[in-house]
Design a protein around this motif. Structure first.
Motif, PDB file in Angstrom:
ATOM      1  N   ASN A  39     -33.613 -59.969   1.817  1.00  0.00           N
ATOM      2  CA  ASN A  39     -33.137 -58.783   1.088  1.00  0.00           C
ATOM      3  C   ASN A  39     -34.152 -58.223   0.099  1.00  0.00           C
ATOM      4  O   ASN A  39     -33.793 -57.458  -0.788  1.00  0.00           O
ATOM      5  CB  ASN A  39     -31.815 -59.073   0.365  1.00  0.00           C
ATOM      6  CG  ASN A  39     -30.639 -59.099   1.315  1.00  0.00           C
ATOM      7  OD1 ASN A  39     -30.663 -58.480   2.374  1.00  0.00           O
ATOM      8  ND2 ASN A  39     -29.616 -59.835   0.949  1.00  0.00           N
ATOM      9  N   ASP A  58     -29.427 -55.229   1.745  1.00  0.00           N
ATOM     10  CA  ASP A  58     -28.250 -56.050   1.446  1.00  0.00           C
ATOM     11  C   ASP A  58     -27.611 -56.418   2.784  1.00  0.00           C
ATOM     12  O   ASP A  58     -26.582 -55.875   3.170  1.00  0.00           O
ATOM     13  CB  ASP A  58     -27.283 -55.279   0.552  1.00  0.00           C
ATOM     14  CG  ASP A  58     -26.109 -56.110   0.077  1.00  0.00           C
ATOM     15  OD1 ASP A  58     -26.036 -57.314   0.424  1.00  0.00           O
ATOM     16  OD2 ASP A  58     -25.251 -55.560  -0.634  1.00  0.00           O
ATOM     17  N   GLU A  60     -25.991 -58.890   3.940  1.00  0.00           N
ATOM     18  CA  GLU A  60     -24.633 -59.451   3.958  1.00  0.00           C
ATOM     19  C   GLU A  60     -23.553 -58.363   3.929  1.00  0.00           C
ATOM     20  O   GLU A  60     -22.443 -58.582   4.387  1.00  0.00           O
ATOM     21  CB  GLU A  60     -24.424 -60.418   2.772  1.00  0.00           C
ATOM     22  CG  GLU A  60     -25.203 -61.710   2.894  1.00  0.00           C
ATOM     23  CD  GLU A  60     -26.694 -61.545   2.656  1.00  0.00           C
ATOM     24  OE1 GLU A  60     -27.466 -62.368   3.184  1.00  0.00           O
ATOM     25  OE2 GLU A  60     -27.105 -60.590   1.966  1.00  0.00           O
ATOM     26  N   ASN A  61     -23.917 -57.187   3.422  1.00  0.00           N
ATOM     27  CA  ASN A  61     -22.965 -56.076   3.358  1.00  0.00           C
ATOM     28  C   ASN A  61     -23.326 -54.940   4.315  1.00  0.00           C
ATOM     29  O   ASN A  61     -22.924 -53.799   4.111  1.00  0.00           O
ATOM     30  CB  ASN A  61     -22.859 -55.563   1.919  1.00  0.00           C
ATOM     31  CG  ASN A  61     -22.153 -56.571   1.034  1.00  0.00           C
ATOM     32  OD1 ASN A  61     -21.054 -56.998   1.329  1.00  0.00           O
ATOM     33  ND2 ASN A  61     -22.816 -56.977  -0.031  1.00  0.00           N
ATOM     34  N   GLY A  62     -24.095 -55.262   5.363  1.00  0.00           N
ATOM     35  CA  GLY A  62     -24.379 -54.295   6.413  1.00  0.00           C
ATOM     36  C   GLY A  62     -25.628 -53.458   6.234  1.00  0.00           C
ATOM     37  O   GLY A  62     -25.978 -52.682   7.116  1.00  0.00           O
ATOM     38  N   ARG A  63     -26.318 -53.555   5.115  1.00  0.00           N
ATOM     39  CA  ARG A  63     -27.551 -52.780   4.921  1.00  0.00           C
ATOM     40  C   ARG A  63     -28.734 -53.682   5.244  1.00  0.00           C
ATOM     41  O   ARG A  63     -29.445 -54.149   4.377  1.00  0.00           O
ATOM     42  CB  ARG A  63     -27.635 -52.261   3.487  1.00  0.00           C
ATOM     43  CG  ARG A  63     -28.816 -51.293   3.337  1.00  0.00           C
ATOM     44  CD  ARG A  63     -28.977 -50.750   1.930  1.00  0.00           C
ATOM     45  NE  ARG A  63     -27.889 -49.870   1.600  1.00  0.00           N
ATOM     46  CZ  ARG A  63     -27.408 -49.696   0.370  1.00  0.00           C
ATOM     47  NH1 ARG A  63     -27.914 -50.352  -0.641  1.00  0.00           N
ATOM     48  NH2 ARG A  63     -26.427 -48.850   0.157  1.00  0.00           N
ATOM     49  N   TRP A  64     -28.941 -53.931   6.552  1.00  0.00           N
ATOM     50  CA  TRP A  64     -30.023 -54.829   6.976  1.00  0.00           C
ATOM     51  C   TRP A  64     -31.328 -54.071   7.232  1.00  0.00           C
ATOM     52  O   TRP A  64     -32.356 -54.676   7.479  1.00  0.00           O
ATOM     53  CB  TRP A  64     -29.603 -55.649   8.184  1.00  0.00           C
ATOM     54  CG  TRP A  64     -29.296 -54.854   9.421  1.00  0.00           C
ATOM     55  CD1 TRP A  64     -28.101 -54.293   9.760  1.00  0.00           C
ATOM     56  CD2 TRP A  64     -30.199 -54.541  10.472  1.00  0.00           C
ATOM     57  NE1 TRP A  64     -28.222 -53.637  10.959  1.00  0.00           N
ATOM     58  CE2 TRP A  64     -29.498 -53.776  11.424  1.00  0.00           C
ATOM     59  CE3 TRP A  64     -31.545 -54.825  10.699  1.00  0.00           C
ATOM     60  CZ2 TRP A  64     -30.086 -53.307  12.584  1.00  0.00           C
ATOM     61  CZ3 TRP A  64     -32.138 -54.351  11.865  1.00  0.00           C
ATOM     62  CH2 TRP A  64     -31.394 -53.603  12.792  1.00  0.00           C
ATOM     63  N   TYR A  96     -29.907 -57.540  12.538  1.00  0.00           N
ATOM     64  CA  TYR A  96     -30.767 -58.295  11.624  1.00  0.00           C
ATOM     65  C   TYR A  96     -31.365 -59.514  12.318  1.00  0.00           C
ATOM     66  O   TYR A  96     -32.522 -59.853  12.109  1.00  0.00           O
ATOM     67  CB  TYR A  96     -29.940 -58.704  10.402  1.00  0.00           C
ATOM     68  CG  TYR A  96     -30.667 -59.572   9.424  1.00  0.00           C
ATOM     69  CD1 TYR A  96     -31.678 -59.039   8.626  1.00  0.00           C
ATOM     70  CD2 TYR A  96     -30.356 -60.913   9.291  1.00  0.00           C
ATOM     71  CE1 TYR A  96     -32.358 -59.827   7.719  1.00  0.00           C
ATOM     72  CE2 TYR A  96     -31.028 -61.712   8.378  1.00  0.00           C
ATOM     73  CZ  TYR A  96     -32.034 -61.162   7.596  1.00  0.00           C
ATOM     74  OH  TYR A  96     -32.699 -61.949   6.711  1.00  0.00           O
TER      75      TYR A  96
END
Length: 144
Positions: A39, A58, A60-64, A96
């Motif tokens: 990240n 991020d 883990e919250n979909g912003r890979w 990811y």
């Protein structure tokens, strides 16, 4: 020291350095910066005296991934030059866990992401220090 020269020095120790977000510039720009840790990637939209709506990876919250196509990410792209929507569609064909340099190159070489104004594409890997630069030319690609 110029702000762009500070990028390597500042982000090598702290990717979210306040200096990078606030150092006065002579023109607006986008900084896309990555580290080697999970990240540790940032998209910084800079105005002359401030940072506007910075993004950080991020996963883990979909912003890979972070995507920049020369339009502010919080605004709709220019209707005649929407490279963001097709680029996002191409990126979302991967994940990811499975993304690789070959897929990234394909995304960046897909019409209309690649257009007649594209001069070159650079792929970088901060973990290995590898950098590959490709001269691009697509006479049949769209130009707005």
């Amino acid at each position: 020291m110029s702000s762009s020269r500070k990028v390597g020095k500042v982000f090598s120790t702290s990717p979210a350095s306040p200096d990078m977000l606030t150092t006065p510039l002579i023109a607006p720009c986008y900084y896309i910066v990555s580290g080697v840790e999970h990240n540790q990637g940032h998209l910084i939209t800079r105005a002359i005296n401030e940072s506007l709506y910075p993004l950080q990876l991020d996963a883990e919250n979909g912003r890979w991934y972070l995507l920049e196509t020369n339009y502010d990410h919080w605004k709709k792209p220019f209707i005649l030059d929407d490279r963001r929507t097709p680029a996002e569609a191409c990126m979302n064909e991967s994940s990811y866990q499975t993304i690789d340099q070959s897929h990234l190159f394909n995304v960046l070489s897909t019409n209309p992401v690649l257009n007649q104004l594209t001069v070159y594409t650079v792929l970088m890997n901060p973990q290995t220090g590898e950098m590959k630069s490709y001269r691009q030319f697509c006479p049949s690609c769209f130009i707005w």
